[in-house]
Design a protein around this motif. Sequence first.
Motif, PDB file in Angstrom:
ATOM      1  N   ASP A  66       0.752  -1.127  -0.024  1.00 51.13           N
ATOM      2  CA  ASP A  66       0.021  -0.059   0.034  1.00 51.13           C
ATOM      3  C   ASP A  66       1.071   1.185  -0.098  1.00 51.13           C
ATOM      4  O   ASP A  66       0.537   2.264  -0.751  1.00 51.13           O
ATOM      5  N   ARG A 345     -19.280   6.818   0.381  1.00 46.97           N
ATOM      6  CA  ARG A 345     -19.279   5.159   0.281  1.00 46.97           C
ATOM      7  C   ARG A 345     -20.720   4.475   0.083  1.00 46.97           C
ATOM      8  O   ARG A 345     -20.975   3.712  -0.630  1.00 46.97           O
ATOM      9  N   ARG A 349     -22.771   2.820  -3.165  1.00 49.86           N
ATOM     10  CA  ARG A 349     -23.485   1.339  -3.190  1.00 49.86           C
ATOM     11  C   ARG A 349     -24.770   1.362  -3.518  1.00 49.86           C
ATOM     12  O   ARG A 349     -25.554   0.515  -4.092  1.00 49.86           O
ATOM     13  N   GLU A 360     -18.949  -0.369  -4.940  1.00 48.84           N
ATOM     14  CA  GLU A 360     -18.247  -0.427  -3.879  1.00 48.84           C
ATOM     15  C   GLU A 360     -16.877   0.147  -3.684  1.00 48.84           C
ATOM     16  O   GLU A 360     -16.445   0.429  -2.998  1.00 48.84           O
ATOM     17  N   HIS A 361     -16.185   0.121  -5.041  1.00 48.01           N
ATOM     18  CA  HIS A 361     -14.910   0.568  -5.047  1.00 48.01           C
ATOM     19  C   HIS A 361     -14.763   2.009  -6.050  1.00 48.01           C
ATOM     20  O   HIS A 361     -13.493   2.165  -6.281  1.00 48.01           O
ATOM     21  N   GLU A 423      -8.324   2.086   4.535  1.00 43.95           N
ATOM     22  CA  GLU A 423      -8.718   0.856   3.956  1.00 43.95           C
ATOM     23  C   GLU A 423      -9.497   1.219   2.859  1.00 43.95           C
ATOM     24  O   GLU A 423      -9.431   0.375   1.719  1.00 43.95           O
ATOM     25  N   GLY A 424     -10.739   1.861   3.144  1.00 41.76           N
ATOM     26  CA  GLY A 424     -11.675   2.047   2.074  1.00 41.76           C
ATOM     27  C   GLY A 424     -11.080   2.991   0.761  1.00 41.76           C
ATOM     28  O   GLY A 424     -11.273   2.545  -0.320  1.00 41.76           O
ATOM     29  N   LEU A 426      -7.663   3.005  -0.285  1.00 46.10           N
ATOM     30  CA  LEU A 426      -6.978   2.025  -0.713  1.00 46.10           C
ATOM     31  C   LEU A 426      -7.382   1.424  -1.910  1.00 46.10           C
ATOM     32  O   LEU A 426      -7.095   0.758  -2.896  1.00 46.10           O
ATOM     33  N   GLU A 427      -8.645   0.583  -1.339  1.00 53.71           N
ATOM     34  CA  GLU A 427      -9.312  -0.320  -2.100  1.00 53.71           C
ATOM     35  C   GLU A 427      -9.999   0.489  -3.306  1.00 53.71           C
ATOM     36  O   GLU A 427      -9.738   0.029  -4.646  1.00 53.71           O
ATOM     37  N   ALA A 428     -10.300   1.538  -3.129  1.00 54.85           N
ATOM     38  CA  ALA A 428     -10.687   2.472  -4.570  1.00 54.85           C
ATOM     39  C   ALA A 428      -9.509   2.659  -5.335  1.00 54.85           C
ATOM     40  O   ALA A 428      -9.533   2.704  -6.643  1.00 54.85           O
ATOM     41  N   ARG A 430      -6.796   1.340  -5.561  1.00 55.75           N
ATOM     42  CA  ARG A 430      -6.300   0.057  -6.311  1.00 55.75           C
ATOM     43  C   ARG A 430      -7.250  -0.372  -7.452  1.00 55.75           C
ATOM     44  O   ARG A 430      -6.822  -0.696  -8.559  1.00 55.75           O
ATOM     45  N   PHE A 431      -8.517  -0.211  -7.172  1.00 59.70           N
ATOM     46  CA  PHE A 431      -9.604  -0.237  -8.301  1.00 59.70           C
ATOM     47  C   PHE A 431      -9.205   0.527  -9.733  1.00 59.70           C
ATOM     48  O   PHE A 431      -9.247  -0.041 -10.623  1.00 59.70           O
TER      49      PHE A 431
END
Length: 514
Positions: A66, A345, A349, A360-361, A423-424, A426-428, A430-431
Amino acid sequence: MKPFTRAIFQPRRTLPPFRLLAAVVIGLLPGACAASQDAPPFPQGPLTITDQGRHPRPPFELDPTDAQLLDEIQRGSFRLFWDAVSPDTGMVYDRTSSDVVSVAGVGFQLAALPIGVERGWITRAEGMRRALQILRSLEAEPSNRKAGLFYHFLEPHDASPRRVGAELVVSTIDSAVLFSGMLCAGRYFEGEVREIADRLYADADWTFFLQDPGPDAPPGEFVSLGWRPSEDAEPTGPGALIPYSWIDSGDEHRLVTFMGIAAPNPEHRLPPQTYFNLRRQLGQHELVGEMVWFPYSGALFTAFFAHCFMDYAHMGTDNPGELTDLPRSPVDWWENSRRIVQLHRARARENPENLPTLGEHAWGLTACDGPDGYLVPGVYPERLDQPELEPGRDYSTYRPSPQWGGGTVAPYGAGASVMFDPEGALEALRFYRGLTRADGAPLVWRDPAAGGYGFADSFNLGGPGEAPWVAADDVAIDHGPMLLGIENARSGLLWKLFSSHPSVRAGERRLRLR
């Protein structure tokens, strides 16, 4: 906060806008307000926004993978501030398709220089030279400021005022971002950089911009959005304040007001109660909880601009009752912004319009370029009724509707939100990084190693049978909060620099924030 052809209020043209003006003005125009009829009741007694230590605060411990991703994103954004600049003044261009300079972009640029040094992308000597080039250029051209605050747009070659469409205005919010970046650079490089930064900040007379916003507002005086000259040829001559004020507790409102309260010159300083007199609109989301929100724009940037500089993460819950007689809920602003990120977020969704990009992302609707021009999309919580409070004085009665912007997403929304929800976010990120075109090439990522600036400003995946759309321009005031927000999440660097300035510390003491 971006260029606009919208005089102060219209949708944009080819350049980015003075962001919140349109949103603020819409809410203040006659006939724009309608009282709430069906909001849930406000809880008995004052509502406090706090997390009571339940969530970890930045700087965060990050997985090496990350950290590497964030490093690459920051490197791309930093390259924009280092390379896309005027050779004459060193100031970053507002956007890559234009030669105009926005002073807010320059504020983010000055704050970016210490990041570049600390991350090893430039030397300290290189950073100091660039900071001096910028600050000397700004100080040497007296026509670019009125009462010490700066025109929104400047000419890149000599830092003189620049008209963009219908706009030629001294901007209080753009000046606040500029001064914030100046103070960070001054604390980091010291010497002449600090001397010029401190001198320019001390010259700013915030009281010049105070005005009574009228009957449907809190009592007292508040900072105007800006000032216009009567004649273009006399930028420091006669003129008038814009008849709209910062009266709510969005991030830009608080940053403008704080910089006035922290002013080193007592004659130029705002009274401390101005900060706590700002209205605190209350809302809620069933999955997130209660929050303070800005009723005239649901764009995510209204929750993180001040956090790029002010260390709300370590201030805790404030106490308005110490400095104002107006009923204002105590708020932990870091926690409040964390909840607004969670709201964005959740709304992505929910996606009631079934927009193909959101999910979600892919979330964080915020000001950006769109397929048909400039957008300020955003979402809102469910408003909480406040029956024991006074409409106008204590809260706005304006009933906003979500603006989905066709689902266009700006990566800097999630990027800056790493400060609140690593966390949220970084998920976005990465997406977004993993999105590809039909030929397998990256869709929204532009490799810094190959001359790119990292993430594109915005994108839209389109509907069935439609090709994805990706913004062509890179925008300084979008890359800026992403670069600074990520750095604060990783090291707290900008918070440390900003809060170490004597004027900032004095302002925090006046407001009893520390």
